[in-house]
Structures are given as structure tokens and as C-alpha cells.
Design a protein around this motif. Structure first.
Motif, PDB file in Angstrom:
ATOM      1  N   GLU A 353     -30.310  54.730 -51.505  1.00 52.89           N
ATOM      2  CA  GLU A 353     -29.633  53.526 -51.973  1.00 52.89           C
ATOM      3  C   GLU A 353     -30.595  52.530 -52.643  1.00 52.89           C
ATOM      4  O   GLU A 353     -31.818  52.587 -52.450  1.00 52.89           O
ATOM      5  CB  GLU A 353     -28.947  52.844 -50.800  1.00 52.89           C
ATOM      6  N   ILE A 354     -30.041  51.601 -53.400  1.00 50.64           N
ATOM      7  CA  ILE A 354     -30.839  50.548 -54.022  1.00 50.64           C
ATOM      8  C   ILE A 354     -31.473  49.706 -52.917  1.00 50.64           C
ATOM      9  O   ILE A 354     -30.787  49.241 -52.003  1.00 50.64           O
ATOM     10  CB  ILE A 354     -29.978  49.671 -54.939  1.00 50.64           C
ATOM     11  N   HIS A 355     -32.772  49.522 -52.998  1.00 49.10           N
ATOM     12  CA  HIS A 355     -33.499  48.815 -51.953  1.00 49.10           C
ATOM     13  C   HIS A 355     -34.806  48.277 -52.514  1.00 49.10           C
ATOM     14  O   HIS A 355     -35.179  48.562 -53.644  1.00 49.10           O
ATOM     15  CB  HIS A 355     -33.786  49.752 -50.765  1.00 49.10           C
ATOM     16  N   TRP A 356     -35.497  47.497 -51.698  1.00 46.64           N
ATOM     17  CA  TRP A 356     -36.874  47.123 -52.008  1.00 46.64           C
ATOM     18  C   TRP A 356     -37.619  46.883 -50.708  1.00 46.64           C
ATOM     19  O   TRP A 356     -37.017  46.785 -49.633  1.00 46.64           O
ATOM     20  CB  TRP A 356     -36.949  45.895 -52.926  1.00 46.64           C
ATOM     21  N   HIS A 357     -38.932  46.841 -50.805  1.00 44.58           N
ATOM     22  CA  HIS A 357     -39.782  46.621 -49.640  1.00 44.58           C
ATOM     23  C   HIS A 357     -40.374  45.218 -49.721  1.00 44.58           C
ATOM     24  O   HIS A 357     -40.667  44.708 -50.809  1.00 44.58           O
ATOM     25  CB  HIS A 357     -40.866  47.687 -49.561  1.00 44.58           C
ATOM     26  N   THR A 358     -40.571  44.613 -48.570  1.00 50.48           N
ATOM     27  CA  THR A 358     -40.970  43.203 -48.542  1.00 50.48           C
ATOM     28  C   THR A 358     -42.477  42.985 -48.417  1.00 50.48           C
ATOM     29  O   THR A 358     -42.975  41.914 -48.764  1.00 50.48           O
ATOM     30  CB  THR A 358     -40.281  42.484 -47.373  1.00 50.48           C
TER      31      THR A 358
END
Length: 477
Positions: A353-358
Motif C-alpha cells: 500500500e501507499i506509505h512512507w517512513h518517518t
């Protein structure tokens, strides 16, 4: 634009302008030295060929437009470019960079058609791609392959020399022939590894003099902190493994080797029989009983909680609709304090899925199948890349991205983070936990859409294996 067959004939049979002989008019202001015996003509052209010369005739040139009967369109190429369907160029004749219609800008070449077929989302970008995004892909197949001694193995690497955006991590793909060694060595960077195939025996010692030895096989992981000396020996069937280092500038060529340690010190200090650099070299078979090589000093063996290996191959995967995940981070593998990873399988038609890491960039290695990834970079840029087995991908923090299976077999890839916990922000979950009024006002969506948003992280979302169409719901047509 309508193309005539006459232009097609002209394209096929008239030589390109750069191959035609230059018109010869006027005297040359340049005197060439005598040529070799049998040579004819002048090495340099005449001064009269300089620009702004109305006496030079304009040549009649063939059309550079490829006629429609000389190329094929893949499924999805005529669909709206904003839809951004995956374009599979594997089987089409003379693929062209057309999206959103039956005609468009063609490419007469010169070009490397194999690259166009492998990277269709760069050759024919979705209409949503915008602005400038740094290259996020490097295939190990383009890395220099350094061979060991006497056919004992090889290694090829990816670092910022190949992929400048990958500043936080670098990778090495290494092969050991049956019974071969990766020489006793150590690094300035931490070494995280995934066994790809075969089995090896690893051995190490820490600052306290505590020893460690273990056998690891395909799917297992090891980690050696910076400065910890270790060795790797393949068993009788040989092996291949992936190494990830916590420094984008890491170079395998700068490894500290035991043979170089002895050779680069005075001969009066070390034994003369260590005066050859080994790196990767043949060896004798390791004993089947690991206890025969478990050398223990007064400090004892490494405590279990500080183990340098983890048998990830034995871990049960976390199953979700559309695929599986195996997560390993310091919660289960404490010695690798800054390495968190997920081994992910995505079924055909599904996507990570569309995501990002912080807190960390993402370094990705593709083990099986094919995929595409779009990197969204603030404020308004995006670019889409295509990947196959053996490629490395890299997404800087906190750019949003997804990974979509574009093939007919399961996609398998490794996500690696420099983080103490494996985590991400799921766009699905984010919107699902946002008050409905806020989401409605921002996105102009209806209650039916809002009711589909999950409150738990899906990680993978299933989809239609037919990549040439969509109905926007994620449900098969």
C-alpha cells in the motif's frame, strides 16, 4: 497527424543526414597533414561549411515520425494518461512512448530497446509523474563483478557511486562456490545480511573475547557490528547472499582483510606465510558437526540475546489479503540495533500500500517478480520506476511510495530501514482514523468511500491481476 506510405518508404531507404557525405564547396582554410598510404579525401572539412552560409543547400530529409504500421501499442497505452496503467512492453513490436491515444511522439532512435521494455514507466510515464525526482533504481546487473581466487566466488556492489541518492545504505551481492571462504575480515560499517540460497557457517569474536559460530541457510539473517571480525564459509553446495551496510559510501573494496593485516606490517613482526591477499578463496569442507569449530576462550561464547544471527527462514509469515510479511527488527534481533527489515510477498495484481517512513530512508532489494514504484516528493514532484529481480530501489525519508506487482508471479522483495523499529505511515489507516468530516472536506469523497477505509494497517492491498484496466475500487472486474 496522418502519415503517408511515401514518408515510410523514404524513412526506410534514405540514409540519415549524419551518414551522408558533406557537400564540398570553396577552399579549405585548414591544411591537413599527409595521410597514410592508400588514404583518400581530407581529414577535416573546409572552412566554407561554417554556419550562416546561404550557399549550402538544405538537404531533403526523410520523416523522423514512425508510421503506425511499423509499431504496436501495448494494452493500456490508449487509456487516459492520468489513469497511469502499467504498460507491459515485453511482447510488442518496436515499442513507442505513446500514452493516452493511438498516436503521439515516436522514437526513431538510436536507442536501447531492451531498456525501454524494462523501464516502461520511464519511457512512457504516467500522466501523474511530474517535476524532478532523483533516480531511485540500480540493477546489480550493471555493477562490476569482482571475482575471487581460482573461481571461488564473486561480489558486486551498489553504493553512492552507482545510486547517488542512497546515502544511508549500500548493498553487496556475493556468491561463494562450494566450500569457499569470505576471508576473515571486518568493516567500518555494520553488516546486515540475508541468505538468498545455499548455506554458510559464520564465525566471529567480539571485544570481550566472546566467540560465536552458527550455520545459516536460505532465508536466514546475520548482523556483524562495525569492527567485529568475522568469516563466512559456504557448504558443499555453494551459496549466494545479500549484504546491506549502514553507510551509503561503503565500498567492499575497502574491507579490512586478515591477509592484508599481516602483509602491510613489517615482516619481522608477522609470519611470512601470510603475505598473500585472499579476499574470496577456495577452502576445505567445514565439518558437519559445528561443535568441532566452536572455539571458546576464557570469556565464553556470545550470550544468546547478543547473537549475530537470526533464523528468519523458520519464522511464520504474517498473512494479509494479497500477500505476506516477515518483519525483523531489534525487538527480535537485538544485536542489529539500527536495522529493521521486512521480507514481503505480494500476489499478482496486489500492491504494498501507499506509505512512507518517518525516521529512515528505505533500501529495497527485489528477489523475485516485477514491480513498479512511484516516488512522491514534496511539494509537487513524482516519478515512476520499474523493477525486476536483482534490482535495488531507494526512497528517501519521508517520501510516499507504493510497490505494485506488475507480473504474473508473486513479487518478493526486502525492505530495509535504518531504524530501531520497523514502522511506516499507512495512507489507508491515516484516512481511516481521521474524522470523516475532515476527509470529506479535503477529498470530496462520499460515505461509501469512507466506509472502505480501514482502522488497522493493511500493509498489502489485493487487486485485479489484469494490469491493463481498473475500476477504482480494488475489486476484480
Amino acid at each position: 497527424m496522418k502519415l503517408s506510405h511515401s514518408s515510410a518508404s523514404l524513412f526506410l531507404f534514405v540514409a540519415p543526414a549524419w551518414a551522408l557525405p558533406a557537400p564540398q564547396s570553396g577552399a579549405s582554410g585548414v591544411v591537413d597533414p599527409p595521410g597514410p598510404s592508400g588514404a583518400s579525401g581530407s581529414l577535416r572539412g573546409p572552412e566554407s561549411l561554417l554556419g550562416n552560409n546561404p550557399s549550402i543547400p538544405i538537404p531533403t530529409e526523410p520523416s523522423t515520425v514512425i508510421p503506425p504500421d511499423q509499431f504496436e501499442l501495448a494494452p493500456g497505452q490508449t487509456e487516459d494518461e492520468q489513469l497511469g496503467l502499467y504498460i507491459n512492453l515485453t511482447e510488442v513490436k518496436n515499442p513507442q512512448p505513446i500514452r493516452g491515444g493511438s498516436t503521439g511522439p515516436t522514437d526513431p532512435g538510436p536507442r536501447t530497446e531492451a531498456y525501454d521494455r524494462l523501464n516502461s514507466d520511464l519511457f512512457i510515464p504516467p500522466g501523474t509523474d511530474e517535476g524532478d525526482v532523483s533516480n531511485a533504481k540500480w540493477p546489480f546487473g550493471l555493477s562490476h563483478n569482482r571475482h575471487g581466487l581460482a573461481g571461488a566466488g564473486w561480489a558486486r556492489q551498489q553504493n553512492i557511486d552507482q545510486l547517488p541518492i542512497a546515502t544511508a545504505m549500500a548493498g553487496v551481492n556475493m556468491r561463494l562456490s562450494p566450500n569457499a571462504y569470505r576471508e576473515l575480515h571486518w568493516h567500518k560499517a555494520g553488516e546486515w545480511a540475508l541468505m538468498l540460497n545455499g548455506s554458510v557457517r559464520i564465525a566471529a569474536i567480539n571485544e570481550e573475547g566472546q566467540s560465536f559460530v552458527d550455520d545459516v541457510t536460505a532465508g536466514d539473517v546475520w548482523f556483524f557490528p562495525a569492527g567485529v571480525p568475522h568469516s563466512i564459509q559456504a557448504f558443499e553446495n555453494g551459496c549466494e547472499f545479500l549484504l546491506v551496510f549502514d553507510d551509503g559510501a561503503f565500498s567492499e573494496d575497502e574491507t579490512f582483510l586478515v591477509s592484508e593485516l599481516f602483509e602491510r606490517n613489517p615482516e619481522s613482526v608477522v609470519a611470512k606465510n601470510f603475505r598473500t591477499s585472499l579476499w574470496i578463496f577456495p577452502g576445505t569442507p567445514a565439518p558437519a558437526n559445528i561443535e568441532e569449530q566452536n572455539v571458546t576462550g576464557p570469556a565464553g561464547t556470545l550470550p544468546k540475546q547478543e547473537s549475530y544471527s537470526y533464523h528468519l527462514s523458520q519464522q511464520e509469515p504474517y498473512r494479509v489479503p494479497g500477500g505476506t510479511l516477515k518483519v525483523i527488527d531489534p525487538a527480535t534481533f537485538p544485536i542489529a540495533k539500527t536495522f529493521s527489515a521486512a521480507l514481503i510477498t505480494v500476489e499478482p495484481g496486489a500492491m504494498r500500500e501507499i506509505h512512507w517512513h518517518t525516521t529512515s530512508d528505505e533500501w529495497t532489494y527485489f528477489l523475485q517478480g516485477s514491480a513498479r514504484l512511484t516516488v512522491y516528493q514534496a511539494p509537487a514532484s513524482s516519478r515512476t520506476f520499474d523493477f525486476t529481480a536483482g534490482d535495488v530501489g531507494y526512497v528517501p525519508v519521508p517520501n510516499a511510495h507504493y510497490l505494485e506487482n506488475t507480473g504474473s508471479e508473486p513479487l518478493v522483495f526486502l525492505e530495509v530501514l535504518q531504524a530501531s523499529t520497523y514502522s511506516d505511515i499507512s495512507v489507508n489507516q491515516w484516512l481511516g482514523l481521521t474524522p470523516k468530516q475532515i476527509t470529506k472536506d479535503h477529498l470530496n469523497v462520499d460515505d461509501q468511500f469512507l466506509d472502505t477505509l480501514p482502522k488497522t494497517k493493511p500493509f498489502i492491498v489485493p487487486g485485479n491481476p489484469n494490469m491493463t484496466t481498473t475500476n477504482f475500487t480494488g475489486n476484480p472486474l
